[in-house]
Design a protein around this motif. Structure first.
Motif, PDB file in Angstrom:
ATOM      1  N   LYS A 120       0.806  -1.223   0.000  1.00 46.01           N
ATOM      2  CA  LYS A 120       0.000   0.000   0.000  1.00 46.01           C
ATOM      3  C   LYS A 120       0.836   1.270   0.000  1.00 46.01           C
ATOM      4  CE  LYS A 120      -3.879  -2.080   2.527  1.00 46.01           C
ATOM      5  NZ  LYS A 120      -4.681  -2.028   3.789  1.00 46.01           N
ATOM      6  N   ASN A 121       2.157   1.125  -0.052  1.00 43.16           N
ATOM      7  CA  ASN A 121       3.017   2.299   0.028  1.00 43.16           C
ATOM      8  C   ASN A 121       2.734   3.274  -1.114  1.00 43.16           C
ATOM      9  OD1 ASN A 121       5.349   3.564   1.411  1.00 43.16           O
ATOM     10  ND2 ASN A 121       6.305   3.367  -0.604  1.00 43.16           N
ATOM     11  N   LYS A 122       2.636   4.561  -0.753  1.00 45.18           N
ATOM     12  CA  LYS A 122       2.325   5.600  -1.737  1.00 45.18           C
ATOM     13  C   LYS A 122       3.494   6.570  -1.861  1.00 45.18           C
ATOM     14  CE  LYS A 122      -2.587   5.366  -0.590  1.00 45.18           C
ATOM     15  NZ  LYS A 122      -3.795   6.121  -0.137  1.00 45.18           N
ATOM     16  N   PRO A 123       3.747   7.077  -3.051  1.00 38.42           N
ATOM     17  CA  PRO A 123       4.824   8.063  -3.227  1.00 38.42           C
ATOM     18  C   PRO A 123       4.368   9.444  -2.757  1.00 38.42           C
ATOM     19  CG  PRO A 123       3.765   7.631  -5.326  1.00 38.42           C
ATOM     20  CD  PRO A 123       3.136   6.684  -4.336  1.00 38.42           C
ATOM     21  N   CYS A 124       5.173  10.090  -1.951  1.00 39.17           N
ATOM     22  CA  CYS A 124       4.884  11.446  -1.485  1.00 39.17           C
ATOM     23  C   CYS A 124       6.115  12.316  -1.687  1.00 39.17           C
ATOM     24  CB  CYS A 124       4.487  11.448  -0.008  1.00 39.17           C
ATOM     25  SG  CYS A 124       2.900  10.644   0.339  1.00 39.17           S
ATOM     26  N   SER A 125       5.863  13.611  -1.840  1.00 37.54           N
ATOM     27  CA  SER A 125       6.957  14.538  -2.117  1.00 37.54           C
ATOM     28  C   SER A 125       6.842  15.779  -1.255  1.00 37.54           C
ATOM     29  CB  SER A 125       6.956  14.950  -3.603  1.00 37.54           C
ATOM     30  OG  SER A 125       7.050  13.832  -4.439  1.00 37.54           O
ATOM     31  N   ARG A 126       7.968  16.452  -1.083  1.00 40.13           N
ATOM     32  CA  ARG A 126       8.003  17.749  -0.428  1.00 40.13           C
ATOM     33  C   ARG A 126       7.496  18.811  -1.398  1.00 40.13           C
ATOM     34  NH1 ARG A 126      11.861  18.427   3.567  1.00 40.13           N
ATOM     35  NH2 ARG A 126      12.654  20.309   2.557  1.00 40.13           N
ATOM     36  N   LEU A 127       7.310  20.030  -0.889  1.00 39.85           N
ATOM     37  CA  LEU A 127       6.822  21.115  -1.739  1.00 39.85           C
ATOM     38  C   LEU A 127       7.728  21.367  -2.931  1.00 39.85           C
ATOM     39  CD1 LEU A 127       5.605  23.687   0.945  1.00 39.85           C
ATOM     40  CD2 LEU A 127       4.204  22.212  -0.517  1.00 39.85           C
ATOM     41  N   ALA A 128       9.018  21.171  -2.728  1.00 43.38           N
ATOM     42  CA  ALA A 128       9.971  21.411  -3.804  1.00 43.38           C
ATOM     43  C   ALA A 128      10.060  20.243  -4.776  1.00 43.38           C
ATOM     44  CB  ALA A 128      11.351  21.698  -3.221  1.00 43.38           C
ATOM     45  N   GLY A 129       9.327  19.175  -4.501  1.00 46.49           N
ATOM     46  CA  GLY A 129       9.294  18.049  -5.422  1.00 46.49           C
ATOM     47  C   GLY A 129      10.130  16.861  -5.036  1.00 46.49           C
ATOM     48  N   GLU A 130      10.998  16.983  -4.000  1.00 44.65           N
ATOM     49  CA  GLU A 130      11.842  15.861  -3.610  1.00 44.65           C
ATOM     50  C   GLU A 130      11.001  14.798  -2.907  1.00 44.65           C
ATOM     51  OE1 GLU A 130      12.375  18.915  -2.454  1.00 44.65           O
ATOM     52  OE2 GLU A 130      14.158  19.677  -3.459  1.00 44.65           O
ATOM     53  N   ARG A 131      11.314  13.560  -3.169  1.00 42.74           N
ATOM     54  CA  ARG A 131      10.631  12.441  -2.529  1.00 42.74           C
ATOM     55  C   ARG A 131      10.905  12.463  -1.029  1.00 42.74           C
ATOM     56  NH1 ARG A 131       9.656   6.926  -4.177  1.00 42.74           N
ATOM     57  NH2 ARG A 131       8.194   6.081  -2.650  1.00 42.74           N
ATOM     58  N   ASP A 132       9.878  12.140  -0.219  1.00 41.15           N
ATOM     59  CA  ASP A 132      10.038  12.106   1.234  1.00 41.15           C
ATOM     60  C   ASP A 132       8.960  11.199   1.799  1.00 41.15           C
ATOM     61  OD1 ASP A 132      11.068  12.615   3.751  1.00 41.15           O
ATOM     62  OD2 ASP A 132      11.055  14.790   3.519  1.00 41.15           O
ATOM     63  N   TYR A 133       8.986  11.026   3.136  1.00 39.91           N
ATOM     64  CA  TYR A 133       7.992  10.174   3.790  1.00 39.91           C
ATOM     65  C   TYR A 133       6.620  10.848   3.771  1.00 39.91           C
ATOM     66  CZ  TYR A 133      11.881   7.349   5.365  1.00 39.91           C
ATOM     67  OH  TYR A 133      12.993   6.536   5.394  1.00 39.91           O
ATOM     68  N   VAL A 192      -2.347  10.211   4.767  1.00 41.42           N
ATOM     69  CA  VAL A 192      -2.407   9.516   3.484  1.00 41.42           C
ATOM     70  C   VAL A 192      -2.974   8.103   3.658  1.00 41.42           C
ATOM     71  CG1 VAL A 192      -0.952   8.547   1.640  1.00 41.42           C
ATOM     72  CG2 VAL A 192      -0.559  10.869   2.474  1.00 41.42           C
ATOM     73  N   TYR A 193      -2.865   7.571   4.891  1.00 41.06           N
ATOM     74  CA  TYR A 193      -3.307   6.202   5.160  1.00 41.06           C
ATOM     75  C   TYR A 193      -4.456   6.188   6.167  1.00 41.06           C
ATOM     76  CZ  TYR A 193       1.148   5.206   2.915  1.00 41.06           C
ATOM     77  OH  TYR A 193       2.190   5.176   2.025  1.00 41.06           O
ATOM     78  N   ILE A 194      -5.195   5.096   6.199  1.00 38.19           N
ATOM     79  CA  ILE A 194      -6.305   4.912   7.136  1.00 38.19           C
ATOM     80  C   ILE A 194      -5.746   4.482   8.489  1.00 38.19           C
ATOM     81  CG2 ILE A 194      -8.404   3.581   7.613  1.00 38.19           C
ATOM     82  CD1 ILE A 194      -8.698   3.257   4.572  1.00 38.19           C
TER      83      ILE A 194
END
Length: 574
Positions: free
Chosen positions: A212-225, A230-232
């Protein structure tokens, strides 16, 4: 989009698994006036946590580990259990078998009072096989045989280890009925129904899996936790002790109307003074819960009415670590919890009836903690002056921009903070006085508090995410007088008992026997009260979990004394 190089993350995992410390370390030279000194490796507490990070930003990587203190061999000193992670994802590229580790305390005290603190890894001979992705630990004598058992929360099935009283443990997760399958972080053994047997509250976090892992990014676009929203979320669980080595899930009845929320920390105490244990739960970016015991096998969430669901701002915050203690020595349990960077930690002061006032701003704790994300924490009387101070273990969950720009491979680390109670409702930060170990910037998570060298002051074991365990040995507290109590009765440690220590100057100190609180960690269940410069032996009153109240006069200080329920003078509760 800039993505952290996968090979960099893999190399960090491999190095950590081989025992190479990749976290910033404290300077080797300790100052003469340091309040704490760091002594993990030189005492044998040699452990590096592996969080399994591989550049995929799996959620559990940034949320563990906890740590537990327990006297598993009943020799009078505290042993240490350290929670371990695993590689996440389909392939274990390290080829290693990682397990949580139990370290036996081999403390030696000579006739002249000199102490030698030494730990020995006894995991294998103790029969402990903990290979799940570990999150936290809870301790308690659940079968009343006089030996402390422990419970591991995991990203995956939780585990219950039964102490066989011969130096070994048996994994009774399945037969006990308490092997909760959820993503759990904190747990607590608590006698909520006052029948003399410890029940189990499990704080569950998110409905999350690798799939169920989802990709998330910081405001500047870098990938982060990802943030937790985002999860139930998952429902917490309450297991009632059946008095035969098994537990039954009573959540549906006991926590009727309960809120599904992402729980991270919990503390159990009698918050409204009715003699029954209540439960406080901190949630991640959602209202916190205060379960008030209804004395009929059920609990009711009164957090909003009590003023502890939300801070004074009225906005839900990311509450992580928590502890209950009598910060103002007025006989009731107050609450402190750590929060996210920019939110500030919260202090809620109890009026004695279970109603609280947010004193975060006035105390100074809120403003001084704004730059930090706190996890492990506890009330502790650092200098034994009779007032509870506060220590927080910090580390962010989102990359710190300055560290990221500097190409720091672990851009989440922060230093710890220590606050001294001034006795007038205010706290001063004394981090710079605390010692060189407090200047180390690390990804702090769990913290367990207790007197590991039995010298009368509180030491701290800090569990770092993707880093080395730290042992902070207190160097200042034993310069004052102190009173140590082990409370015994139907079980090994009578957690939940409340103690008043009456000094000859007319002042009274209130303390509680507890093993829970902090973040995913378990503390020393003994009571330690600072007596400052008083040389007079104080009188002690104990309110036992059963409701019985007993008194002892002139209990000697500067040593540990065992008080057993039924051996004191009966007294009225007041």
């Amino acid at each position: 989009m800039i993505r952290p190089p996968r090979l960099l993350f893999l190399s960090l995992v491999l190095l950590a698994g081989c025992g190479v410390d990749r976290t910033p370390a404290a300077p080797a030279t300790q100052g003469a006036q340091d309040w704490f000194v760091e002594r993990a490796q030189d005492t044998g507490l040699d452990f590096v946590h592996v969080n399994g990070m591989s550049g995929e930003f799996y959620f559990p990587e940034n949320m563990s580990p906890g740590v537990g203190l327990l006297d598993y061999d009943n020799d009078g000193d505290l042993d240490v259990y350290l929670v371990q992670g695993q590689m996440l994802g389909p392939v274990n590229i390290t080829g290693q078998t990682l397990k949580g580790r139990l370290f036996r305390n081999d403390l030696k005290v000579r006739e002249d009072g000199t102490r030698t603190l030494r730990f020995t890894d006894v995991t294998d001979q103790a029969g402990i096989d903990a290979r799940e992705y570990g999150m936290g630990v809870a301790t308690g004598d659940f079968d009343n045989d006089g030996c402390v058992d422990f419970y591991l929360t995991n990203f995956g099935p939780n585990q219950m280890f039964h102490n066989l009283c011969d130096g070994t443990f048996a994994d009774v997760s399945r037969q006990s009925g308490a092997g909760d399958p959820g993503f759990s972080v904190s747990a607590s053994f608590v006698d909520y129904d006052r029948d003399g047997w410890l029940d189990l509250y499990v704080a569950n976090y998110l409905d999350y899996s690798i799939a169920k892992n989802k990709p998330c990014s910081r405001l500047a676009g870098e990938r982060d936790y990802c943030p937790p929203v985002v999860y139930i979320a998952q429902m917490d669980r309450l297991y009632r002790n059946q008095r035969n080595g098994t537990f039954v899930d009573v959540t549906a009845r006991a926590l009727a109307g309960g809120v599904v929320a992402p729980a991270l920390g919990l503390a159990t105490a009698d918050f409204n003074g009715d003699g029954w244990i209540d439960i406080y739960v901190t949630n991640d970016n959602q209202e916190n819960l205060l379960w008030i015991n209804q004395r009929d096998g059920t609990l009711r969430n009164t957090a909003l009415l009590a003023g502890v669901a939300l801070p004074a701002s009225g906005r839900a915050e990311a509450s992580m670590g928590v502890d209950a203690g009598d910060v103002d020595n007025d006989g009731d349990e107050d609450l402190f919890m750590t929060e996210l960077t920019g939110e500030g930690h919260n202090l809620f002061v109890n009026d004695g009836s279970g109603l609280f006032e947010d004193q975060s701003l006035r105390s100074g704790l809120g403003p001084r903690s704004l730059p930090y994300t706190g996890f492990g924490t506890a009330w502790l009387d650092v200098d034994n002056d009779g007032r509870l101070d506060i220590l927080t273990v910090n580390g962010t969950i989102s990359a710190i921009e300055a560290l990221r720009r500097a190409n720091d491979p672990l851009p989440y680390h922060q230093r710890k903070q220590l606050f001294r109670n001034l006795g007038d409702g205010r706290f001063e930060e004394i981090t710079d006085r605390a010692g060189a170990a407090f200047q180390a910037s690390e990804m702090g998570r769990g913290a367990a508090f207790g007197d590991l060298d039995n010298d009368g002051d509180v030491d701290v074991v800090v569990a770092n995410d993707a880093g080395r365990t730290r042992l902070l040995v207190n160097q200042i507290g034993n310069g004052k007088h102190w009173l140590g109590l082990r409370l015994a009765g139907t079980r090994r440690d009578m957690v939940g008992a409340r103690v008043s220590v009456s000094r000859k100057d007319g002042s009274t100190i209130w303390r509680r026997a507890r093993a829970d609180g902090s973040y995913a960690s378990a503390h020393d269940p003994r009571v330690l009260a600072g007596l400052d410069d008083s040389v007079e032996a104080p009188d002690v009153r104990v309110v036992w979990p059963s409701g019985r109240v007993e008194e002892w006069t002139a209990v000697p200080g500067d040593r540990y004394t065992t008080l057993t329920e039924g051996t004191g003078r009966r007294a009225a509760n007041r």
